[in-house]
Scaffold this active site. Sequence first.
Site, short mmCIF file in Angstrom:
data_model
loop_
_atom_site.label_atom_id
_atom_site.label_comp_id
_atom_site.label_asym_id
_atom_site.label_seq_id
_atom_site.Cartn_x
_atom_site.Cartn_y
_atom_site.Cartn_z
N ALA A 1 0.85 -1.19 0.00
CA ALA A 1 0.00 0.00 0.00
C ALA A 1 0.89 1.24 0.00
O ALA A 1 1.99 1.22 0.57
CB ALA A 1 -0.88 0.00 1.24
N GLY B 1 0.56 -5.27 0.51
CA GLY B 1 -0.50 -5.30 -0.50
C GLY B 1 0.02 -5.81 -1.85
O GLY B 1 -0.76 -6.33 -2.65
N GLU C 1 -0.15 -9.47 -1.55
CA GLU C 1 -1.59 -9.80 -1.57
C GLU C 1 -2.16 -9.68 -2.98
O GLU C 1 -2.99 -10.49 -3.40
CB GLU C 1 -2.35 -8.88 -0.59
CG GLU C 1 -1.99 -9.21 0.86
CD GLU C 1 -2.51 -8.18 1.85
OE1 GLU C 1 -2.18 -6.98 1.68
OE2 GLU C 1 -3.23 -8.55 2.79
N GLU D 1 3.77 -5.90 7.21
CA GLU D 1 2.90 -4.93 7.88
C GLU D 1 3.18 -4.83 9.38
O GLU D 1 2.99 -3.78 9.98
CB GLU D 1 1.42 -5.30 7.67
CG GLU D 1 0.88 -5.02 6.29
CD GLU D 1 1.08 -6.18 5.31
OE1 GLU D 1 1.90 -7.08 5.60
OE2 GLU D 1 0.42 -6.17 4.27
#
Length: 258
Positions: free
Chosen positions: A66, A109, A112, A132
């Site tokens: 992210a 992310g 992911e 994270e």
Amino acid sequence: MAPTQIRIDAPADGVRRITLNRPEARNALTTTMLGEIAAALAAFAEEEEVRAVVLTGGEKVFAAGADLREMAEKTVVDVLDDPRAGHWRAIARFPKPLIAAVNGYALGGGCELAMHADIIIAGRGARFGQPEVNLGIIPGAGGTQRLTQLVGKSLAMKLVLSGEFLSGEEALRAGLAAELTEDAETIPRAVELAARIAEKPPLAVRLAKEAVRQASEALLAQGLAFERKAFTILFATEDRREGVAAFFEKRKPVFRGR
Ligand code: CAA
């Protein structure tokens, strides 16, 4: 509107390629970029001539997670209403084969996003991780669930709790990647595989994808809901602010459990 943070091309018959295009920020996933990926896939779902899609960040990096500049100021309320969740759901719903070609970092992310693909082709220099925890949060786009399904509990726990990375070779051995290639071959191989799948009967391919997904879908929904809640709650913590601040100040964070 033409996308600004991804590039789209057609490298083979029936194949479309999405290339993430923010190299200056290691392809960090802004909300705009995620929305552009979701919109491109939604359009490809409707286009009969599109039979398979390759998703890549190019030859150097897949995506560093992210966008932390965007995430830095978010509150719990922002995360509750975040359009990102809808973009992730739209990506997960894509009904045609999606192949991720991963070179370099696929973190947070980014990892992911790769796991939203049906098949991952990893370059030798790939680095997969869910770091994270270093930011005082947890994976929030299915990482706790999809990684566990792909590599099993022990290795998923190691990655999610320590933030350590897996190399391309380790990802292959763990079952996260379907194939390992030299870095220069990752994208051509993904395109070749997509082109081969594009020649197969589209209805059989679509139902085969759906059937394989059913193997894990019921459990996934429950786990994703829990992950979402936990991810949102952590946005209220001081540790989360400290983790993101430390990243930009290039120092070690001091976590206090508050
Ligand atoms: N968001 C915003 N900017 C990022 C970024 C990110 N996730 N990752 C890297 N960048 C930026 C850096 O700030 C830097 O910008 P400047 O040149 O303006 O300083 C530039 O990209 C290059 O980064 P580095 O100098 O750090 O490059 P490096 O090659 O030494 O290291 C890296 C690369 C290991 C990927 C490192 O940048 C890194 O650790 N990035 C953060 C990874 C991370 O924590 N990801 C998880 C985010 S949270 C998440 O993903 C949650 C979710 O989706 C639900």
